[in-house]
Enzyme design. Structure first.
Site, PDB file in Angstrom:
ATOM      1  CB  SER A  56      -4.654  14.129  -3.213  1.00 14.18           C
ATOM      2  OG  SER A  56      -3.300  14.760  -2.729  1.00 14.18           O
ATOM      3  CG  ASP A 233       4.606  12.515  -2.984  1.00  7.46           C
ATOM      4  OD1 ASP A 233       4.472  12.174  -1.779  1.00  7.46           O
ATOM      5  OD2 ASP A 233       3.570  12.824  -3.791  1.00  7.46           O
ATOM      6  CG  HIS A 236       0.222  12.180  -2.258  1.00  4.13           C
ATOM      7  ND1 HIS A 236       1.147  12.995  -3.181  1.00  4.13           N
ATOM      8  CD2 HIS A 236      -0.899  12.560  -2.277  1.00  4.13           C
ATOM      9  CE1 HIS A 236       0.236  13.850  -3.729  1.00  4.13           C
ATOM     10  NE2 HIS A 236      -1.033  13.861  -3.170  1.00  4.13           N
TER      11      HIS A 236
END
Length: 254
Positions: A56, A233, A236
């Protein structure tokens, strides 16, 4: 002055300091290469292909239905877009083709499952891989049974397969990272994740690849702005974190 205005100016000051600090962060964490200006980005051939692969962090919300090279919506909004855009600007005369094929949630074995279509068939001259945080994170939350040894075995097999199919490819291994203080980084995370990072460096040395030391870079960055400035977080990157990553990647490849 109102409280909201004070917060605004304080936040603006932190943002300005964070962005301005990127050259200092990189000078302290990424060795300077002694190259003449004309030799910069020498690993990128004329009409060459660059591929960003990973999870991601690389995906960054890209439109996977497009899958086009040199296309903003096919790149998402992360470091791959920023680094790719910089290459296209600085190396316009080389007519580069740049892809982003990162997929959110991927672990190494999932890269392996899609490697023909999303890597080998594209025949990259430069292949950048950032993978590993999900191999740990998904095990930590009980959704995966892999271990650090599985990560090493899978990653080594992927690199071996890649070099056999593309013996001339230049590999860039990006260190999987975590930003201490992020909302996802609970007790024991950093200690348990470190062996995965050590594997990435070990394989970079073994295969003589370029290596982007993202953990050291983000830890240095926290001397200039708080953890949440670089990543909410801890996994990311924020916009500033993505720019830091792109700048570091470009300095290593340069």
């Amino acid at each position: 002055m109102s409280l909201s205005r004070r917060k605004f100016f304080r936040r603006s000051a932190v943002q300005a300091a964070g962005i301005a600090s990127i050259p200092m962060i990189l000078s302290a964490t990424v060795p300077e290469k002694k190259k003449k200006k004309k030799d910069q980005f020498a690993i990128l051939p004329q009409d060459g292909t660059v591929l960003f692969q990973g999870d991601s962090i690389t995906d960054a919300g890209r439109n996977r239905e497009r899958q086009l090279p040199n296309d903003a919506s096919s790149f998402g909004n992360g470091y791959a877009l920023m680094a790719g855009a910089s290459l296209l600007t600085k190396q316009a005369e080389k007519n580069l083709t740049i892809y982003n094929r990162g997929i959110s949630g991927n672990k190494v074995y999932q890269l392996h499952d899609r490697w023909y279509e999303d890597c080998l068939d594209l025949k990259p001259d430069v292949l950048s891989i950032l993978i590993g945080v999900n191999d740990y994170w998904h095990k930590r939350n009980g959704n995966y049974e892999g271990t650090v040894q599985v990560y090493e075995n899978d990653f080594r097999a992927l690199l071996k397969r890649t070099k056999e199919a593309l013996p001339e490819v230049t590999l860039v291994i990006c260190e999987p990272f975590s930003v201490p203080g992020g909302s996802a980084i609970g007790e024991g995370w950093m200690e348990e994740f470190t062996p995965y990072q050590q594997v990435a460096k070990k394989l970079a040395d073994e295969y003589k690849t370029l290596f982007v030391p993202y953990q050291k870079i983000f830890e240095k960055a926290m001397n200039y702005a708080p953890a949440t400035y670089w990543s909410g977080d801890g996994v990311h990157p924020s916009m500033a974190g993505a720019q830091l990553m792109a700048s570091a990647w470009l300095k290593v490849v340069k």
